[in-house]
Design a protein around this motif. Sequence first.
Motif, PDB file in Angstrom:
ATOM      1  N   PHE A 136       0.667  -1.428   0.106  1.00 18.09           N
ATOM      2  CA  PHE A 136      -0.129  -0.045   0.006  1.00 18.09           C
ATOM      3  C   PHE A 136       0.877   1.356   0.107  1.00 18.09           C
ATOM      4  O   PHE A 136       0.300   2.480   0.047  1.00 18.09           O
ATOM      5  N   SER A 137       2.370   1.250  -0.151  1.00 14.15           N
ATOM      6  CA  SER A 137       2.966   2.302  -0.066  1.00 14.15           C
ATOM      7  C   SER A 137       3.107   2.889  -1.589  1.00 14.15           C
ATOM      8  O   SER A 137       2.641   2.334  -2.517  1.00 14.15           O
ATOM      9  N   ASN A 138       3.941   4.009  -1.635  1.00 20.24           N
ATOM     10  CA  ASN A 138       4.011   4.666  -3.142  1.00 20.24           C
ATOM     11  C   ASN A 138       5.312   4.317  -3.473  1.00 20.24           C
ATOM     12  O   ASN A 138       5.921   5.260  -4.285  1.00 20.24           O
ATOM     13  N   SER A 139       6.054   3.171  -2.850  1.00 16.45           N
ATOM     14  CA  SER A 139       7.385   3.023  -3.405  1.00 16.45           C
ATOM     15  C   SER A 139       7.586   2.656  -4.785  1.00 16.45           C
ATOM     16  O   SER A 139       8.755   3.065  -5.502  1.00 16.45           O
ATOM     17  N   VAL A 140       6.585   2.169  -5.598  1.00 15.01           N
ATOM     18  CA  VAL A 140       6.666   1.886  -6.849  1.00 15.01           C
ATOM     19  C   VAL A 140       6.909   3.083  -7.713  1.00 15.01           C
ATOM     20  O   VAL A 140       7.604   3.521  -8.570  1.00 15.01           O
ATOM     21  N   ARG A 141       5.949   4.127  -7.433  1.00 14.98           N
ATOM     22  CA  ARG A 141       6.122   5.238  -8.042  1.00 14.98           C
ATOM     23  C   ARG A 141       6.944   6.121  -7.679  1.00 14.98           C
ATOM     24  O   ARG A 141       7.761   6.799  -8.634  1.00 14.98           O
ATOM     25  N   VAL A 142       7.721   6.092  -6.533  1.00 13.77           N
ATOM     26  CA  VAL A 142       8.705   6.657  -6.210  1.00 13.77           C
ATOM     27  C   VAL A 142      10.289   6.330  -7.001  1.00 13.77           C
ATOM     28  O   VAL A 142      10.790   7.279  -7.623  1.00 13.77           O
ATOM     29  N   HIS A 143      10.271   4.930  -6.955  1.00 13.94           N
ATOM     30  CA  HIS A 143      11.422   4.438  -7.675  1.00 13.94           C
ATOM     31  C   HIS A 143      11.202   4.538  -9.400  1.00 13.94           C
ATOM     32  O   HIS A 143      12.266   4.951 -10.034  1.00 13.94           O
ATOM     33  N   LEU A 144       9.991   4.500  -9.638  1.00 14.69           N
ATOM     34  CA  LEU A 144       9.906   4.839 -11.074  1.00 14.69           C
ATOM     35  C   LEU A 144      10.073   6.319 -11.504  1.00 14.69           C
ATOM     36  O   LEU A 144      10.812   6.526 -12.679  1.00 14.69           O
ATOM     37  N   THR A 145       9.673   7.120 -10.683  1.00 15.84           N
ATOM     38  CA  THR A 145       9.863   8.440 -11.221  1.00 15.84           C
ATOM     39  C   THR A 145      11.523   8.996 -11.109  1.00 15.84           C
ATOM     40  O   THR A 145      11.999   9.385 -12.030  1.00 15.84           O
ATOM     41  N   VAL A 146      12.416   8.229 -10.374  1.00 24.02           N
ATOM     42  CA  VAL A 146      13.781   8.222 -10.275  1.00 24.02           C
ATOM     43  C   VAL A 146      14.502   7.749 -11.173  1.00 24.02           C
ATOM     44  O   VAL A 146      15.175   8.153 -11.994  1.00 24.02           O
ATOM     45  N   LEU A 147      13.863   6.636 -11.643  1.00 30.31           N
ATOM     46  CA  LEU A 147      14.446   5.782 -13.007  1.00 30.31           C
ATOM     47  C   LEU A 147      13.982   6.597 -14.312  1.00 30.31           C
ATOM     48  O   LEU A 147      15.111   6.790 -14.994  1.00 30.31           O
ATOM     49  N   ARG A 148      12.761   7.007 -14.413  1.00 23.92           N
ATOM     50  CA  ARG A 148      12.637   7.793 -15.488  1.00 23.92           C
ATOM     51  C   ARG A 148      13.516   8.937 -15.607  1.00 23.92           C
ATOM     52  O   ARG A 148      13.741   9.410 -16.699  1.00 23.92           O
ATOM     53  N   ARG A 149      13.717   9.834 -14.455  1.00 22.62           N
ATOM     54  CA  ARG A 149      14.602  10.749 -14.725  1.00 22.62           C
ATOM     55  C   ARG A 149      15.867  10.640 -15.269  1.00 22.62           C
ATOM     56  O   ARG A 149      16.383  11.139 -15.896  1.00 22.62           O
TER      57      ARG A 149
END
Length: 227
Positions: free
Chosen positions: A186-199
């Motif tokens: 239920f955390s937003n861990s996927v979104r956080v790591h995806l944001t950094v990876l995309r950047r």
Amino acid sequence: MRLLIVEDEAGLLSSIKRGLEMDGYLVDAAVNGEQALYLAGAEMYDLVILDLNLPDLFGLDVLKELTAMDENIKVLILTAHSELEMKIRGLDLGASDYMVKPFHFEELEARIRMLLRRSFVVEKPVLSFGPMRFDTVKRSLTINGEPVALTKKETAILEYFLLNQEKLVTAEELMAHAWDSEADEFSNSVRVHLTVLRRKIKAVLGYNPICNKVGEGYYLKENTVEQ
């Protein structure tokens, strides 16, 4: 990629787990057959490394249950039995490969890479998408020949995308294949790591190839603007 190790020898279990985590894999561990079957029923694994000599259930019985749950599951047997009959029984019951103890860790790494490539019908050790090249052996990314430094989590996420280029990948799939069993779904861990990876990728590539289909998941697309 997410792995499950089933081994009752604490020292060996710890050693294998630590080594594979250093390689960038997400690794869960079970010390007996019952625990292994519980985890396999609750989580999704790309590969199970299964010892045959377990304290509660015989490894081949665990193998039967695993293949009954998922006939496509990849299982690498570890065994002290060198008899041909035992190897044949394991393969006939659905094991993908086997190794006889004692073994060299480097060979175990090679067998795992081979089985994971076979799982996703990947014939070459380098995965490509546009100018991106991901070496599954060195676990390294280059874009137009330029190295891009990724964390282990980012590496696991990118590898899963590259292995599933033709499909929409959900956040739940990424959580299942790139996080261990202790992760909070239920955390937003996927979104956080995806944001950094995309950047990171956009900084070298000039555009963001990981697109988002709102409410459904993510997919790879060449020459696209950031979503």
